[in-house]
Design an enzyme around this catalytic site. Structure first.
Site, PDB file in Angstrom:
ATOM      1  CG  ASN A  42      -0.394   0.098   2.368  1.00  0.00           C
ATOM      2  OD1 ASN A  42       0.653  -0.654   2.671  1.00  0.00           O
ATOM      3  ND2 ASN A  42      -0.942   0.400   3.757  1.00  0.00           N
ATOM      4  CD  GLU A  44      -1.649   4.916   4.986  1.00  0.00           C
ATOM      5  OE1 GLU A  44      -1.981   4.290   5.232  1.00  0.00           O
ATOM      6  OE2 GLU A  44      -0.872   5.835   5.453  1.00  0.00           O
ATOM      7  CB  CYS A  53      -5.690  -1.455  -1.578  1.00  0.00           C
ATOM      8  SG  CYS A  53      -7.081  -0.517  -0.746  1.00  0.00           S
ATOM      9  CD  GLU A  55      -5.210  -6.417  -0.975  1.00  0.00           C
ATOM     10  OE1 GLU A  55      -4.251  -5.061  -1.324  1.00  0.00           O
ATOM     11  OE2 GLU A  55      -6.066  -5.890  -0.059  1.00  0.00           O
ATOM     12  CB  CYS A  92     -10.920  -2.790   0.631  1.00  0.00           C
ATOM     13  SG  CYS A  92     -10.351  -1.518  -1.034  1.00  0.00           S
ATOM     14  CB  CYS A  95      -9.156  -5.497  -3.962  1.00  0.00           C
ATOM     15  SG  CYS A  95      -7.341  -3.529  -2.687  1.00  0.00           S
TER      16      CYS A  95
END
Length: 128
Positions: A42, A44, A53, A55, A92, A95
């Site tokens: 990830n 940010e 993310c 993934e 999430c 993803c």
């Protein structure tokens, strides 16, 4: 590749995460059907909607490399390395929808508590 090896790869990818705001670092190891491995972490951003993310990072790297079919993905995450090894980090919805673009419902998602199927997390994926 074995589940333990994929989890290990995801833990390694997690070490590169950039998570200064949440402190929650995530790593993903995505295996293509041709055996190639794509790692993601990830990243940010102060503008939270720009965060990516782990993934999706792995999937986008795979697509950019020409890989469009996948065998499985391992995902780990947590505020500490111990938490990442012990507590499942469920992907999430965004993803999961990206997985659904390229994978069927039987796509295995490996978490620290075992193997789950995409359909279990996203039973009604959006399709055109």
């Amino acid at each position: 590749m074995e589940t333990k090896e994929l989890i290990s790869q995801a833990l390694s990818a997690r070490e590169n995460a950039y998570a200064p705001y949440s402190g929650f670092s995530v790593g993903a190891a995505l295996q293509g059907t041709d055996g190639r491995m794509f790692l993601g972490c990830n990243v940010e951003n102060a503008s939270y909607s720009m965060t990516i993310c782990a993934e999706r990072n792995a999937v986008l790297q795979a697509i950019a490399a020409g890989q469009r079919s996948f065998r499985s993905i391992a995902i780990v995450g947590g505020k500490t390395a111990e938490e990442a090894r012990e507590t499942p980090c469920v992907p999430c919805g965004a993803c999961l929808q990206v997985f659904a673009e390229f994978c069927d419902g039987d796509f295995p998602i490996l978490l620290t508590d075992g193997v789950h199927l995409l359909r279990d997390f996203l039973p009604q994926a959006f399709t055109l």
